[in-house]
Design a protein around this motif. Sequence first.
Motif, short mmCIF file in Angstrom:
data_model
loop_
_atom_site.label_atom_id
_atom_site.label_comp_id
_atom_site.label_asym_id
_atom_site.label_seq_id
_atom_site.Cartn_x
_atom_site.Cartn_y
_atom_site.Cartn_z
N ASP A 51 -46.03 16.89 -33.44
CA ASP A 51 -47.21 16.73 -34.15
C ASP A 51 -47.78 15.80 -33.85
O ASP A 51 -49.02 14.79 -34.08
CB ASP A 51 -46.89 17.58 -35.37
CG ASP A 51 -47.04 18.62 -35.71
OD1 ASP A 51 -47.54 19.49 -34.60
OD2 ASP A 51 -47.06 18.89 -37.25
N ALA A 52 -46.83 14.86 -33.59
CA ALA A 52 -46.64 13.19 -33.19
C ALA A 52 -47.49 12.88 -31.99
O ALA A 52 -47.29 11.41 -31.14
CB ALA A 52 -45.35 12.52 -33.93
N GLY A 53 -47.17 14.40 -31.33
CA GLY A 53 -47.33 14.22 -29.63
C GLY A 53 -46.75 13.22 -29.02
O GLY A 53 -46.70 13.08 -28.22
N LEU A 54 -45.15 13.33 -28.96
CA LEU A 54 -44.26 12.82 -28.53
C LEU A 54 -43.36 14.18 -27.58
O LEU A 54 -43.63 15.47 -27.96
CB LEU A 54 -43.18 12.24 -29.62
CG LEU A 54 -44.12 10.45 -30.35
CD1 LEU A 54 -43.23 10.56 -31.34
CD2 LEU A 54 -44.20 9.77 -29.17
N THR A 55 -42.53 13.47 -26.83
CA THR A 55 -41.23 14.54 -26.63
C THR A 55 -40.41 14.42 -27.30
O THR A 55 -40.55 13.08 -27.71
CB THR A 55 -41.29 14.04 -24.82
OG1 THR A 55 -40.73 12.81 -24.13
CG2 THR A 55 -42.81 14.23 -23.87
N VAL A 56 -39.37 15.18 -27.07
CA VAL A 56 -38.03 15.19 -27.36
C VAL A 56 -37.35 13.64 -27.17
O VAL A 56 -36.68 13.09 -27.89
CB VAL A 56 -37.79 16.62 -27.45
CG1 VAL A 56 -35.68 15.96 -27.93
CG2 VAL A 56 -37.84 17.59 -28.08
N ARG A 57 -37.89 13.35 -26.12
CA ARG A 57 -37.12 11.74 -25.12
C ARG A 57 -37.39 10.92 -26.34
O ARG A 57 -36.90 9.98 -26.04
CB ARG A 57 -37.23 12.13 -24.00
CG ARG A 57 -36.19 11.52 -23.39
CD ARG A 57 -35.56 11.63 -21.44
NE ARG A 57 -34.92 12.23 -21.11
CZ ARG A 57 -33.70 12.45 -22.01
NH1 ARG A 57 -32.88 11.43 -21.74
NH2 ARG A 57 -32.84 13.43 -20.83
N GLN A 58 -38.88 11.11 -26.08
CA GLN A 58 -39.35 9.84 -26.82
C GLN A 58 -38.83 9.43 -28.19
O GLN A 58 -39.41 8.14 -28.89
CB GLN A 58 -41.09 10.13 -26.42
CG GLN A 58 -42.17 9.68 -26.02
CD GLN A 58 -43.09 10.13 -25.56
OE1 GLN A 58 -43.41 10.75 -25.87
NE2 GLN A 58 -44.04 9.12 -24.03
N ALA A 59 -38.50 10.50 -28.97
CA ALA A 59 -38.23 10.71 -29.60
C ALA A 59 -36.56 10.83 -30.10
O ALA A 59 -36.14 10.31 -32.02
CB ALA A 59 -37.87 12.14 -30.80
N ILE A 60 -36.00 10.19 -29.13
CA ILE A 60 -34.21 9.40 -29.42
C ILE A 60 -34.73 8.56 -29.76
O ILE A 60 -35.51 7.55 -29.15
CB ILE A 60 -33.91 10.28 -28.54
CG1 ILE A 60 -33.13 11.82 -28.06
CG2 ILE A 60 -32.01 9.32 -28.43
CD1 ILE A 60 -32.84 12.45 -27.54
N ARG A 61 -33.33 7.66 -30.56
CA ARG A 61 -33.12 6.33 -30.81
C ARG A 61 -32.08 5.76 -30.38
O ARG A 61 -31.52 7.19 -30.56
CB ARG A 61 -33.32 6.49 -32.43
CG ARG A 61 -32.62 4.95 -32.24
CD ARG A 61 -32.86 4.68 -34.04
NE ARG A 61 -32.74 2.69 -33.90
CZ ARG A 61 -33.90 2.01 -34.16
NH1 ARG A 61 -34.56 2.35 -34.34
NH2 ARG A 61 -32.84 0.64 -34.40
N GLU A 62 -32.11 5.26 -29.44
CA GLU A 62 -30.97 4.02 -27.93
C GLU A 62 -30.57 3.50 -29.29
O GLU A 62 -29.79 3.42 -29.10
CB GLU A 62 -31.57 3.61 -26.67
CG GLU A 62 -32.75 5.29 -26.18
CD GLU A 62 -32.80 5.00 -24.33
OE1 GLU A 62 -32.43 3.68 -24.47
OE2 GLU A 62 -33.90 5.25 -24.36
N LYS A 63 -31.04 1.83 -29.67
CA LYS A 63 -30.17 1.10 -30.15
C LYS A 63 -29.92 1.52 -31.18
O LYS A 63 -30.13 1.93 -31.96
CB LYS A 63 -31.28 0.26 -30.57
CG LYS A 63 -31.27 -0.92 -30.96
CD LYS A 63 -32.87 -2.05 -31.03
CE LYS A 63 -31.97 -3.19 -31.47
NZ LYS A 63 -33.67 -3.52 -32.00
N GLY A 64 -28.93 0.69 -31.14
CA GLY A 64 -27.57 1.26 -32.28
C GLY A 64 -26.90 3.06 -32.92
O GLY A 64 -26.55 3.09 -33.73
#
Length: 142
Positions: A51-64
């Motif tokens: 619904d946010a128009g993202l890919t799963v990879r774009q929704a992953i947090r890398e930092k911390g």
Amino acid sequence: MTTDVTIYHNPDCGTSRNTLAMIRNAGIEPTVIEYLRNPPTRDDLVKMIADAGLTVRQAIREKGTPYAELGLHNPDLTDAQLLDAMLKDPILINRPFVVTPMGTRLARPSEIVLDILPDTHRGPFAKEDGERVLGADGKRLV
């Protein structure tokens, strides 16, 4: 005013705190889900990301997060594998996701939430770092 607004919140995150404050500045008391304690279901997470128009990879947090240690940068990993990692360790879910009747957004930067809130802001708003987002008239500056 209460409305059907939900924020997947981490109180230790400045972006998440700023987003929650902007929602409240609009006169809305949202449902606050501290997603590290109460992560979304797989279906809810998949729906929010789509619904946010993202890919799963774009929704992953890398930092911390354990992103690198878990090898999640590997381009061969499937969406299902990435979702498994996010659900096993919710710190990997980027934040804050906000769901409103006007849409779903990953509010990074926090002012993106303004795109899915009614224009009911109660005057000026500045982020914790002092950056002004709304003017005295409650209208968007950025």
